[in-house]
Design a protein around this motif. Structure first.
Motif, PDB file in Angstrom:
ATOM      1  N   TYR A 201       2.084   1.995   9.878  1.00 59.32           N
ATOM      2  CA  TYR A 201       3.196   2.274   8.951  1.00 59.32           C
ATOM      3  C   TYR A 201       3.111   1.380   7.707  1.00 59.32           C
ATOM      4  O   TYR A 201       3.388   1.830   6.593  1.00 59.32           O
ATOM      5  CB  TYR A 201       4.542   2.053   9.677  1.00 59.32           C
ATOM      6  N   ALA A 202       2.711   0.113   7.901  1.00 60.05           N
ATOM      7  CA  ALA A 202       2.708  -0.840   6.790  1.00 60.05           C
ATOM      8  C   ALA A 202       1.622  -0.492   5.772  1.00 60.05           C
ATOM      9  O   ALA A 202       1.841  -0.532   4.561  1.00 60.05           O
ATOM     10  CB  ALA A 202       2.508  -2.256   7.324  1.00 60.05           C
ATOM     11  N   THR A 203       0.441  -0.139   6.268  1.00 68.36           N
ATOM     12  CA  THR A 203      -0.657   0.276   5.392  1.00 68.36           C
ATOM     13  C   THR A 203      -0.234   1.507   4.593  1.00 68.36           C
ATOM     14  O   THR A 203      -0.407   1.571   3.375  1.00 68.36           O
ATOM     15  CB  THR A 203      -1.913   0.595   6.237  1.00 68.36           C
ATOM     16  N   THR A 204       0.332   2.502   5.297  1.00 71.48           N
ATOM     17  CA  THR A 204       0.769   3.757   4.675  1.00 71.48           C
ATOM     18  C   THR A 204       1.835   3.483   3.608  1.00 71.48           C
ATOM     19  O   THR A 204       1.752   3.987   2.481  1.00 71.48           O
ATOM     20  CB  THR A 204       1.334   4.709   5.758  1.00 71.48           C
ATOM     21  N   ASN A 205       2.839   2.662   3.939  1.00 67.88           N
ATOM     22  CA  ASN A 205       3.940   2.368   3.016  1.00 67.88           C
ATOM     23  C   ASN A 205       3.468   1.637   1.766  1.00 67.88           C
ATOM     24  O   ASN A 205       3.915   1.931   0.654  1.00 67.88           O
ATOM     25  CB  ASN A 205       5.007   1.516   3.707  1.00 67.88           C
ATOM     26  N   ARG A 206       2.545   0.669   1.951  1.00 68.22           N
ATOM     27  CA  ARG A 206       2.077  -0.101   0.794  1.00 68.22           C
ATOM     28  C   ARG A 206       1.244   0.786  -0.144  1.00 68.22           C
ATOM     29  O   ARG A 206       1.297   0.649  -1.362  1.00 68.22           O
ATOM     30  CB  ARG A 206       1.283  -1.332   1.277  1.00 68.22           C
ATOM     31  N   GLN A 207       0.478   1.696   0.439  1.00 69.37           N
ATOM     32  CA  GLN A 207      -0.311   2.625  -0.389  1.00 69.37           C
ATOM     33  C   GLN A 207       0.610   3.589  -1.145  1.00 69.37           C
ATOM     34  O   GLN A 207       0.373   3.902  -2.317  1.00 69.37           O
ATOM     35  CB  GLN A 207      -1.321   3.377   0.476  1.00 69.37           C
ATOM     36  N   ALA A 208       1.683   4.050  -0.484  1.00 68.26           N
ATOM     37  CA  ALA A 208       2.626   4.978  -1.125  1.00 68.26           C
ATOM     38  C   ALA A 208       3.316   4.316  -2.318  1.00 68.26           C
ATOM     39  O   ALA A 208       3.516   4.948  -3.368  1.00 68.26           O
ATOM     40  CB  ALA A 208       3.663   5.454  -0.106  1.00 68.26           C
ATOM     41  N   ALA A 209       3.677   3.033  -2.176  1.00 69.15           N
ATOM     42  CA  ALA A 209       4.343   2.316  -3.269  1.00 69.15           C
ATOM     43  C   ALA A 209       3.421   2.197  -4.486  1.00 69.15           C
ATOM     44  O   ALA A 209       3.846   2.362  -5.629  1.00 69.15           O
ATOM     45  CB  ALA A 209       4.795   0.935  -2.797  1.00 69.15           C
ATOM     46  N   VAL A 210       2.117   1.937  -4.226  1.00 68.68           N
ATOM     47  CA  VAL A 210       1.138   1.832  -5.322  1.00 68.68           C
ATOM     48  C   VAL A 210       1.003   3.182  -6.033  1.00 68.68           C
ATOM     49  O   VAL A 210       0.998   3.251  -7.268  1.00 68.68           O
ATOM     50  CB  VAL A 210      -0.233   1.343  -4.789  1.00 68.68           C
ATOM     51  N   LYS A 211       0.934   4.256  -5.258  1.00 71.38           N
ATOM     52  CA  LYS A 211       0.822   5.601  -5.866  1.00 71.38           C
ATOM     53  C   LYS A 211       2.027   5.908  -6.745  1.00 71.38           C
ATOM     54  O   LYS A 211       1.896   6.495  -7.809  1.00 71.38           O
ATOM     55  CB  LYS A 211       0.706   6.675  -4.772  1.00 71.38           C
ATOM     56  N   THR A 212       3.212   5.497  -6.279  1.00 65.98           N
ATOM     57  CA  THR A 212       4.442   5.773  -7.016  1.00 65.98           C
ATOM     58  C   THR A 212       4.461   5.068  -8.364  1.00 65.98           C
ATOM     59  O   THR A 212       4.908   5.623  -9.364  1.00 65.98           O
ATOM     60  CB  THR A 212       5.676   5.358  -6.171  1.00 65.98           C
ATOM     61  N   MET A 213       3.942   3.836  -8.416  1.00 62.18           N
ATOM     62  CA  MET A 213       4.014   3.122  -9.705  1.00 62.18           C
ATOM     63  C   MET A 213       2.777   3.297 -10.571  1.00 62.18           C
ATOM     64  O   MET A 213       2.789   2.921 -11.747  1.00 62.18           O
ATOM     65  CB  MET A 213       4.349   1.636  -9.492  1.00 62.18           C
ATOM     66  N   ALA A 214       1.731   3.916 -10.025  1.00 64.49           N
ATOM     67  CA  ALA A 214       0.461   4.028 -10.775  1.00 64.49           C
ATOM     68  C   ALA A 214       0.630   4.704 -12.141  1.00 64.49           C
ATOM     69  O   ALA A 214       0.004   4.298 -13.116  1.00 64.49           O
ATOM     70  CB  ALA A 214      -0.574   4.773  -9.941  1.00 64.49           C
ATOM     71  N   GLY A 215       1.488   5.705 -12.227  1.00 64.74           N
ATOM     72  CA  GLY A 215       1.675   6.427 -13.490  1.00 64.74           C
ATOM     73  C   GLY A 215       2.432   5.643 -14.543  1.00 64.74           C
ATOM     74  O   GLY A 215       2.419   5.998 -15.726  1.00 64.74           O
ATOM     75  N   LYS A 216       3.081   4.562 -14.134  1.00 67.10           N
ATOM     76  CA  LYS A 216       3.927   3.786 -15.057  1.00 67.10           C
ATOM     77  C   LYS A 216       3.200   2.565 -15.627  1.00 67.10           C
ATOM     78  O   LYS A 216       3.704   1.903 -16.524  1.00 67.10           O
ATOM     79  CB  LYS A 216       5.182   3.273 -14.322  1.00 67.10           C
ATOM     80  N   ILE A 217       2.021   2.222 -15.058  1.00 68.79           N
ATOM     81  CA  ILE A 217       1.420   0.910 -15.370  1.00 68.79           C
ATOM     82  C   ILE A 217       0.053   1.022 -16.049  1.00 68.79           C
ATOM     83  O   ILE A 217      -0.645   2.015 -15.920  1.00 68.79           O
ATOM     84  CB  ILE A 217       1.287   0.054 -14.080  1.00 68.79           C
ATOM     85  N   ASP A 218      -0.294  -0.046 -16.786  1.00 67.54           N
ATOM     86  CA  ASP A 218      -1.614  -0.138 -17.438  1.00 67.54           C
ATOM     87  C   ASP A 218      -2.608  -0.877 -16.546  1.00 67.54           C
ATOM     88  O   ASP A 218      -3.818  -0.774 -16.733  1.00 67.54           O
ATOM     89  CB  ASP A 218      -1.497  -0.913 -18.761  1.00 67.54           C
ATOM     90  N   ALA A 219      -2.084  -1.672 -15.614  1.00 57.38           N
ATOM     91  CA  ALA A 219      -2.955  -2.475 -14.738  1.00 57.38           C
ATOM     92  C   ALA A 219      -2.232  -2.719 -13.424  1.00 57.38           C
ATOM     93  O   ALA A 219      -0.997  -2.756 -13.375  1.00 57.38           O
ATOM     94  CB  ALA A 219      -3.299  -3.802 -15.396  1.00 57.38           C
TER      95      ALA A 219
END
Length: 316
Positions: A201-219
């Motif tokens: 669950y922790a691996t899945t959740n941390r990856q989902a959070a990164v995907k969610t913010m990927a479109g908003k960030i430069d790095a």
């Protein structure tokens, strides 16, 4: 002098998972119960800061059981160990405490169940990673075949294509693993899979959070150790989600400020074995250089807790 503005998106969940939390607590409780030194086979979790902190409290980290004396307690790391290791400790009448993450133990039990049913195992994982070594070591030689990529599936030589099951390392990329599972099912339609993905669950959740913010960030900066599988996967997930610059850093001192240049928005997360103190250290380093607006990106709330082994709950 005014500092340049920067928006810092902070992933939640991030950092310690329940299995890591429990493993660290196990070493600390063992030190309280039996005093120093307590021996730990392999890094308890893949994080230098955590390991150094426990070492300062009296933990001695060794690579193999042979490096431990008979008369001191030994703790097995959160990644799990081959069956031969607790058997050797028992033969030497050592006090052994198993800090294997319960979600890894669940995969071990799954493998044993399939083996009893006469199925050969295919493990999706990374060769040489302690968790993969531990899981493959639950069954006799040749009973677990390892695949690391979808391409590896074509080269598998199995005993009976009708009698196969697959399991996975708990810290893999959800998307990459889905591709490998699809290749396995295409080549071996009868293959049996877990009821629910082995990826934790922790691996899945941390990856989902990164995907969610990927479109908003430069790095994207991921705080984690270079030998931490789940941390390295977070970097890959960020890149796959379109984040041009994604970097793994152990601490604030490792940040390449020149590479970050004139950025306006940066995402920050931490692997499951990285403590929150290192996240705060990185935020402080950004605040020293930028006028920071901190925005949390919360995609899940985690309230998982695992009990420590009974041996530690009993009086000495």
């Amino acid at each position: 002098m005014s500092l340049p503005p920067l928006t810092l998106y902070l992933a939640a969940p991030r950092g310690f998972c329940a299995g890591v939390d429990r493993a660290i607590k196990i070493v600390e409780m063992a030190l309280q119960k039996w005093g120093a030194p307590v021996y730990v086979r392999h890094e308890i979790v893949h994080n230098k800061f955590v390991v150094d902190d426990l070492r300062a409290k009296g933990a001695v980290f060794v690579e193999e059981l042979e490096d431990c004396p008979d008369d001191r307690p030994v703790v097995f790391s959160a990644h799990g160990v081959p069956k031969s290791v607790p058997a050797a400790a028992a033969a030497r009448e050592m006090i052994a405490v198993d800090a294997t993450c319960p979600l890894v133990t669940k995969v071990h039990n799954e493998a044993a169940r399939h083996h009893e049913a006469g199925l050969q195992m295919v493990m999706i994982g990374h060769a040489g990673h302690p968790e993969t070594v531990g899981t493959m070591g639950q069954l006799p030689e040749g009973e677990v075949l390892l695949v690391e990529t979808a391409e590896d599936v074509a080269g598998l030589v199995v005993r009976d294509p009708q009698k196969l099951a697959f399991i996975t390392q708990t810290t893999l990329s959800v998307d990459d693993t889905a591709g490998i599972v699809a290749a396995l099912r295409a080549r071996f339609p009868a293959i049996v899979g877990p009821h629910k993905e082995d990826i934790c669950y922790a691996t899945t959740n941390r990856q989902a959070a990164v995907k969610t913010m990927a479109g908003k960030i430069d790095a994207l900066l991921v705080i984690g150790a270079p030998n931490s599988s789940n941390s390295k996967r977070l970097v890959e997930v960020g890149r796959a989600a379109g984040c041009a610059y994604a970097q793994l850093v152990q601490r604030a001192v490792d940040i390449d400020w020149r590479a970050l240049g004139q950025l306006r928005a940066v995402g920050l997360t931490a692997g499951a074995s990285a403590p929150e103190v290192l996240v705060n250290e990185v935020i402080d380093a950004f605040r020293a250089r930028f006028d920071v607006t901190l925005i949390p990106v919360e995609t899940a709330v985690e309230n998982v807790e695992f009990k420590v082994p009974r041996i530690l709950r009993e009086p000495a």
